[in-house]
Design a protein around this motif. Sequence first.
Motif, PDB file in Angstrom:
ATOM      1  N   LYS A  52     -19.379 116.400  17.395  1.00 36.76           N
ATOM      2  CA  LYS A  52     -18.787 115.332  16.597  1.00 36.76           C
ATOM      3  C   LYS A  52     -20.027 114.756  15.843  1.00 36.76           C
ATOM      4  CE  LYS A  52     -14.626 115.522  18.137  1.00 36.76           C
ATOM      5  NZ  LYS A  52     -13.286 116.037  17.538  1.00 36.76           N
ATOM      6  N   ARG A  53     -21.176 115.098  15.942  1.00 36.64           N
ATOM      7  CA  ARG A  53     -22.282 114.450  15.304  1.00 36.64           C
ATOM      8  C   ARG A  53     -22.890 115.455  14.155  1.00 36.64           C
ATOM      9  NH1 ARG A  53     -24.250 109.750  17.626  1.00 36.64           N
ATOM     10  NH2 ARG A  53     -25.158 109.485  15.425  1.00 36.64           N
ATOM     11  N   LEU A  54     -23.177 114.715  12.771  1.00 42.81           N
ATOM     12  CA  LEU A  54     -23.897 115.300  11.851  1.00 42.81           C
ATOM     13  C   LEU A  54     -25.362 115.051  11.866  1.00 42.81           C
ATOM     14  CD1 LEU A  54     -23.657 116.749   9.178  1.00 42.81           C
ATOM     15  CD2 LEU A  54     -23.299 114.655   8.004  1.00 42.81           C
ATOM     16  N   SER A  55     -25.934 116.179  11.755  1.00 45.35           N
ATOM     17  CA  SER A  55     -27.622 116.132  11.611  1.00 45.35           C
ATOM     18  C   SER A  55     -27.930 116.804  10.246  1.00 45.35           C
ATOM     19  CB  SER A  55     -28.057 116.861  12.747  1.00 45.35           C
ATOM     20  OG  SER A  55     -27.769 116.004  13.883  1.00 45.35           O
ATOM     21  N   VAL A  56     -29.058 116.061   9.563  1.00 49.64           N
ATOM     22  CA  VAL A  56     -29.452 116.872   8.320  1.00 49.64           C
ATOM     23  C   VAL A  56     -30.920 116.692   8.369  1.00 49.64           C
ATOM     24  CG1 VAL A  56     -29.642 116.352   5.767  1.00 49.64           C
ATOM     25  CG2 VAL A  56     -27.757 115.621   6.912  1.00 49.64           C
ATOM     26  N   ASN A  57     -31.341 118.206   8.400  1.00 51.48           N
ATOM     27  CA  ASN A  57     -32.764 118.642   8.572  1.00 51.48           C
ATOM     28  C   ASN A  57     -33.385 118.097   9.919  1.00 51.48           C
ATOM     29  OD1 ASN A  57     -32.875 119.802   5.983  1.00 51.48           O
ATOM     30  ND2 ASN A  57     -33.146 117.761   4.923  1.00 51.48           N
ATOM     31  N   GLY A  58     -32.423 118.294  10.988  1.00 51.03           N
ATOM     32  CA  GLY A  58     -32.873 117.916  12.436  1.00 51.03           C
ATOM     33  C   GLY A  58     -32.801 116.121  12.736  1.00 51.03           C
ATOM     34  N   VAL A  59     -32.401 115.475  11.775  1.00 40.67           N
ATOM     35  CA  VAL A  59     -32.230 114.066  12.048  1.00 40.67           C
ATOM     36  C   VAL A  59     -30.750 113.721  12.115  1.00 40.67           C
ATOM     37  CG1 VAL A  59     -32.805 111.680  11.154  1.00 40.67           C
ATOM     38  CG2 VAL A  59     -34.346 113.667  10.648  1.00 40.67           C
ATOM     39  N   GLU A  60     -30.370 113.089  13.241  1.00 34.31           N
ATOM     40  CA  GLU A  60     -28.869 112.788  13.349  1.00 34.31           C
ATOM     41  C   GLU A  60     -28.620 111.616  12.744  1.00 34.31           C
ATOM     42  OE1 GLU A  60     -27.238 111.253  17.089  1.00 34.31           O
ATOM     43  OE2 GLU A  60     -26.766 113.423  17.379  1.00 34.31           O
ATOM     44  N   VAL A  61     -27.502 111.810  11.614  1.00 34.35           N
ATOM     45  CA  VAL A  61     -27.143 110.755  10.780  1.00 34.35           C
ATOM     46  C   VAL A  61     -26.328 109.761  11.719  1.00 34.35           C
ATOM     47  CG1 VAL A  61     -25.417 110.371   8.861  1.00 34.35           C
ATOM     48  CG2 VAL A  61     -26.628 112.413   8.756  1.00 34.35           C
ATOM     49  N   PRO A  62     -26.875 108.505  11.488  1.00 32.30           N
ATOM     50  CA  PRO A  62     -26.394 107.303  12.291  1.00 32.30           C
ATOM     51  C   PRO A  62     -24.734 107.175  12.016  1.00 32.30           C
ATOM     52  CG  PRO A  62     -28.385 106.597  10.962  1.00 32.30           C
ATOM     53  CD  PRO A  62     -27.860 107.828  10.502  1.00 32.30           C
ATOM     54  N   LEU A  63     -24.218 106.699  13.368  1.00 30.96           N
ATOM     55  CA  LEU A  63     -22.887 106.339  13.374  1.00 30.96           C
ATOM     56  C   LEU A  63     -22.591 104.944  13.928  1.00 30.96           C
ATOM     57  CD1 LEU A  63     -20.761 109.314  14.404  1.00 30.96           C
ATOM     58  CD2 LEU A  63     -20.938 108.550  12.309  1.00 30.96           C
ATOM     59  N   GLN A  64     -21.559 104.199  13.539  1.00 26.47           N
ATOM     60  CA  GLN A  64     -21.307 102.741  14.181  1.00 26.47           C
ATOM     61  C   GLN A  64     -20.022 102.957  14.364  1.00 26.47           C
ATOM     62  OE1 GLN A  64     -23.580 100.160  14.785  1.00 26.47           O
ATOM     63  NE2 GLN A  64     -21.763  99.279  15.790  1.00 26.47           N
ATOM     64  N   PHE A 120     -15.469 105.516  12.253  1.00 23.67           N
ATOM     65  CA  PHE A 120     -16.878 105.067  12.448  1.00 23.67           C
ATOM     66  C   PHE A 120     -17.278 105.052  10.824  1.00 23.67           C
ATOM     67  CE2 PHE A 120     -15.678 107.539  15.948  1.00 23.67           C
ATOM     68  CZ  PHE A 120     -16.575 107.071  16.964  1.00 23.67           C
ATOM     69  N   THR A 121     -18.499 104.306  10.952  1.00 22.31           N
ATOM     70  CA  THR A 121     -19.295 104.100   9.622  1.00 22.31           C
ATOM     71  C   THR A 121     -20.321 104.856   9.869  1.00 22.31           C
ATOM     72  OG1 THR A 121     -18.440 101.802   9.124  1.00 22.31           O
ATOM     73  CG2 THR A 121     -20.482 102.630   8.073  1.00 22.31           C
ATOM     74  N   GLU A 122     -20.313 105.909   8.854  1.00 25.26           N
ATOM     75  CA  GLU A 122     -21.625 106.819   8.615  1.00 25.26           C
ATOM     76  C   GLU A 122     -22.431 106.599   7.750  1.00 25.26           C
ATOM     77  OE1 GLU A 122     -21.396 111.344   9.390  1.00 25.26           O
ATOM     78  OE2 GLU A 122     -20.903 111.136   7.398  1.00 25.26           O
ATOM     79  N   THR A 123     -24.012 106.479   7.931  1.00 20.96           N
ATOM     80  CA  THR A 123     -25.098 106.193   6.928  1.00 20.96           C
ATOM     81  C   THR A 123     -25.825 107.215   6.657  1.00 20.96           C
ATOM     82  OG1 THR A 123     -25.163 104.019   7.920  1.00 20.96           O
ATOM     83  CG2 THR A 123     -26.952 104.669   6.441  1.00 20.96           C
ATOM     84  N   LEU A 124     -25.411 107.894   5.382  1.00 26.50           N
ATOM     85  CA  LEU A 124     -26.007 109.130   4.932  1.00 26.50           C
ATOM     86  C   LEU A 124     -26.965 108.824   3.701  1.00 26.50           C
ATOM     87  CD1 LEU A 124     -26.122 112.387   4.960  1.00 26.50           C
ATOM     88  CD2 LEU A 124     -24.075 112.271   3.827  1.00 26.50           C
ATOM     89  N   ASP A 125     -28.228 108.993   3.946  1.00 26.10           N
ATOM     90  CA  ASP A 125     -29.309 108.698   2.977  1.00 26.10           C
ATOM     91  C   ASP A 125     -29.111 107.324   2.379  1.00 26.10           C
ATOM     92  OD1 ASP A 125     -30.343 111.265   2.846  1.00 26.10           O
ATOM     93  OD2 ASP A 125     -29.897 111.778   0.857  1.00 26.10           O
ATOM     94  N   GLY A 126     -29.002 106.332   3.214  1.00 21.66           N
ATOM     95  CA  GLY A 126     -28.930 104.817   3.048  1.00 21.66           C
ATOM     96  C   GLY A 126     -27.611 104.421   2.477  1.00 21.66           C
ATOM     97  N   LYS A 127     -26.587 105.291   2.338  1.00 23.08           N
ATOM     98  CA  LYS A 127     -25.256 105.011   2.046  1.00 23.08           C
ATOM     99  C   LYS A 127     -24.403 105.106   2.829  1.00 23.08           C
ATOM    100  CE  LYS A 127     -26.161 108.279  -1.589  1.00 23.08           C
ATOM    101  NZ  LYS A 127     -25.696 109.055  -2.408  1.00 23.08           N
ATOM    102  N   GLU A 128     -23.415 103.966   3.127  1.00 19.28           N
ATOM    103  CA  GLU A 128     -22.415 103.865   4.025  1.00 19.28           C
ATOM    104  C   GLU A 128     -21.067 104.344   3.620  1.00 19.28           C
ATOM    105  OE1 GLU A 128     -22.408 100.087   5.430  1.00 19.28           O
ATOM    106  OE2 GLU A 128     -24.268 100.146   6.853  1.00 19.28           O
ATOM    107  N   HIS A 129     -20.313 105.187   4.377  1.00 17.68           N
ATOM    108  CA  HIS A 129     -18.808 105.370   4.114  1.00 17.68           C
ATOM    109  C   HIS A 129     -18.302 105.637   5.531  1.00 17.68           C
ATOM    110  CE1 HIS A 129     -21.280 109.215   4.251  1.00 17.68           C
ATOM    111  NE2 HIS A 129     -20.394 109.639   5.060  1.00 17.68           N
ATOM    112  N   ASP A 130     -16.930 105.316   5.707  1.00 17.71           N
ATOM    113  CA  ASP A 130     -16.270 105.503   6.869  1.00 17.71           C
ATOM    114  C   ASP A 130     -15.738 106.857   7.180  1.00 17.71           C
ATOM    115  OD1 ASP A 130     -16.751 102.767   7.399  1.00 17.71           O
ATOM    116  OD2 ASP A 130     -14.903 102.092   7.302  1.00 17.71           O
ATOM    117  N   ILE A 131     -15.642 107.314   8.394  1.00 14.58           N
ATOM    118  CA  ILE A 131     -15.135 108.610   8.849  1.00 14.58           C
ATOM    119  C   ILE A 131     -14.167 108.612   9.900  1.00 14.58           C
ATOM    120  CG2 ILE A 131     -17.060 109.864   7.872  1.00 14.58           C
ATOM    121  CD1 ILE A 131     -17.875 110.348  10.868  1.00 14.58           C
ATOM    122  N   LEU A 132     -13.534 109.529  10.157  1.00  7.75           N
ATOM    123  CA  LEU A 132     -12.452 109.479  11.250  1.00  7.75           C
ATOM    124  C   LEU A 132     -12.889 110.913  12.250  1.00  7.75           C
ATOM    125  CD1 LEU A 132      -8.924 108.949   9.785  1.00  7.75           C
ATOM    126  CD2 LEU A 132     -10.525 107.465  10.626  1.00  7.75           C
TER     127      LEU A 132
END
Length: 278
Positions: A148-160, A178-190
């Motif tokens: 359930k976790r997304l990683s980009v180039n070996g770095v896990e994308v933060p989830l809240q 959850f709020t996911e922060t990808l490249d400093g931009k926040e968006h919500d996911i399910l």
Amino acid sequence: MTMDFALIFFILLVVTWSIKLLDKWVLKPRRIANYGAEHADEHRSKIVEYAISFFPVILFVFVLRSFIAEPFRIPSGSMLPTLQNGDMILVNKFSYGIRLPVIDQKIIPLGNPQRGDVVVFRYPVDTKVDYIKRVVGVGGDTIRFDGKRLSVNGVEVPLQEQGPYVKPSQQPGSPMRFTETLDGKEHDILLMPMLSQLRPIVNFPNIGNCQYLPVSAAVTTGVECKVPEGQYFVMGDNRDNSQDSRFWGFVPDRYIVGKAFFIWMNFGEFGRIGTSIK
């Protein structure tokens, strides 16, 4: 969306413009010769009259849809909670460059999709269909989605964690928001509590760039892909109810239609009108 409106408007534009020119250089001089200049337009046929009247309208709509903004309707819940089934959105057609309509050839590059952008694109499996997803990987990135976790180039994308999703009528089961922060931009996911099985639905181009991660000989719940240059890895925000790059592969740049930026109508929930898409 399966109808090629760009092609339809292009044909209408060519037909009305051709009739307009035919009337100016051939038909109108004949009417003037027969009826005089003062009465020439009175004897213009209905077809010619309609073509001349509708030509500027068709030209305006064609230019607007082809180069500025195009409307789309969200047909599913794969982008919940960001976009709902029934949202009518606008897509910026020049965010990533100016493309010739109908043939979709980029002639003036203005930028490229970035991680976190919500984009409309032609579905690689059937290019007559338009899809909308979020870009999570660009050319050269290594994308991993596992547990359930997304990683980009070996770095896990933060989830809240935000708690349970509050609109169960639009989503089966009990998803968590959850709020996911990808490249400093926040968006919500399910995300759903249980693990979902992943497997490709087609033998897509560059499938060798992806490795499906097994938990047993018969079950895979994760995937890791190296994104080819000039292509993108996209996912729905409703992660467990979205068929996306995890299942059918990468999106070539030439298939990108534009960047979704605005909800202009939702007949079922008027409060969503005027909402920007992030």
